[in-house]
Scaffold this active site. Structure first.
Site, PDB file in Angstrom:
ATOM      1  CD  GLU A  25      -3.622  -1.044  -4.719  1.00  0.00           C
ATOM      2  OE1 GLU A  25      -3.916  -0.386  -5.409  1.00  0.00           O
ATOM      3  OE2 GLU A  25      -3.124  -0.848  -4.380  1.00  0.00           O
TER       4      GLU A  25
ATOM      5  CE  LYS B  52      -4.980   2.712  -7.302  1.00  0.00           C
ATOM      6  NZ  LYS B  52      -4.118   1.885  -7.424  1.00  0.00           N
TER       7      LYS B  52
ATOM      8  CB  CYS C 292      -2.669   2.244  -3.541  1.00  0.00           C
ATOM      9  SG  CYS C 292      -1.553   3.012  -4.290  1.00  0.00           S
TER      10      CYS C 292
END
Length: 340
Positions: free
Chosen positions: A45, A126, A160
């Site tokens: 990430e 995200k 994540c």
């Protein structure tokens, strides 16, 4: 779809606050993965320019570091991604890349999936940054939940704690994902419990089982030098080194790779027997035979959201779309799938 796919996941430390330096390291790791026979390689990430762990431990003292970090975010059409796309093509390998994206004056936690010919197949953000991340990054929208057809199989990506949001998983399952890129920062750095390497590996094993996919879990590490890079301007980070937990997981939850030491940098490899997906899909398909659409329905709004729309352009854009252009990223589309 191939019957056997050689996959790789990266466990490494970025060159902190250095987009150019991390790009160079990315290319070196791409070349190493290709030499190892990998056809697809996953990166952690916000690998470029590193996960901003300092934000968890600082208040106003972090502002000089924020400025430095923002200066090293990269754009989709910038030279850094251009060089990485070229490396993917040169080495004939698909790349799943995590990076801090600059778009206008804002940053986003983004992922790119680049084909083995250098084509940008996925560029996503995200959907919801977690906790302190929201102070630094904006959020994505429904258009960012994508799974693509490739010669290796159907490939998707999340990062994540997107893996803890059930609807995100359902969106990927509904799209028939088969190989999943799972990108993480350094683990154990934030203490035991929900960000421990043990817990997050369990999350990824559960994802593999629920979705019937192979999971390529990539994670960052941090060294004493990395800690020093973020422990400036009055910011103090915990005494910690390591955080790596890269692995590749089969749909039956088997971890297919040897575990590197948590503070070691390297690449883990596995040969994915795609025939195993037939067994997994036979046992459970939450968007198919194992669903109950008479009880649950799940809707995905894939509209690309923008903060600013220009009304004086609306008619011209409408005419252009209806007269010639095929459906593109600006066109609203709603996908609906059953939920188990």
């Amino acid at each position: 779809m191939k019957e056997l796919v050689r996959a790789a996941a990266v466990q490494a430390e970025p060159v902190w606050f250095d987009a150019s330096g991390t790009t160079g390291k990315t290319i070196a790791l791409i070349e190493e993965a290709a030499r190892g026979g990998a056809e697809i390689v996953a990166f952690p990430e916000v690998w470029i320019p590193g996960y901003p762990a300092f934000m968890v431990f600082a208040g106003e003292a972090e502002l000089p570091l924020v400025a430095e970090y923002r200066a090293n975010a990269v754009s989709i059409d910038g030279p850094e991604l251009g060089a990485i796309r070229h490396a993917a093509a040169e080495n004939h390998i698909m790349v799943g890349l995590g990076f801090a994206e600059r778009a206008g004056r804002s940053l986003y936690m983004s992922q790119a999936v680049i084909s083995n010919t250098g084509e940008l197949r996925i560029a996503r953000r995200k959907l919801k940054p977690t906790h302190r991340e929201r102070a630094l990054y904006g959020q994505g929208d429904g258009s960012d939940l994508q799974v693509i057809d490739t010669p290796l199989g159907r490939v998707g990506a999340l990062m994540c704690w997107e893996h803890l949001q059930p609807f995100n998983k359902m969106a990927m399952i509904a799209e028939g994902e088969q190989i999943h890129i799972s990108s993480w920062p350094m683990l154990d750095f934030f203490g035991a419990g929900m960000m421990s390497s043990e817990a997050i590996t369990t999350v990824n094993r559960a994802y593999a089982m629920e979705s019937g996919t192979f999971v390529l879990m990539a994670s960052q590490t941090i060294s004493a030098a990395g800690r020093a890079a973020m422990s400036r301007h009055g910011v103090e980070l915990p005494e910690f080194q390591g955080g790596g937990a890269a692995c590749i997981i089969a749909p039956d939850t088997t971890v297919l790779t040897e575990q590197l030491a948590s503070d070691a940098e390297g690449i883990v490899y596995a040969d994915l027997s795609m025939r195993l997906l037939e067994i997994s899909n036979y046992l459970t398909d939450p968007a198919g035979h194992y669903s109950r659409p008479d009880v649950y329905r799940f809707t995905i709004d894939r509209t690309r959201r923008r903060s600013v729309e220009y009304l004086d352009d609306a008619l011209a854009q409408s005419n252009e779309r209806t007269s010639a252009a095929p459906a593109g990223e600006d066109d609203p589309a709603v996908a609906t799938a059953p939920v188990a």
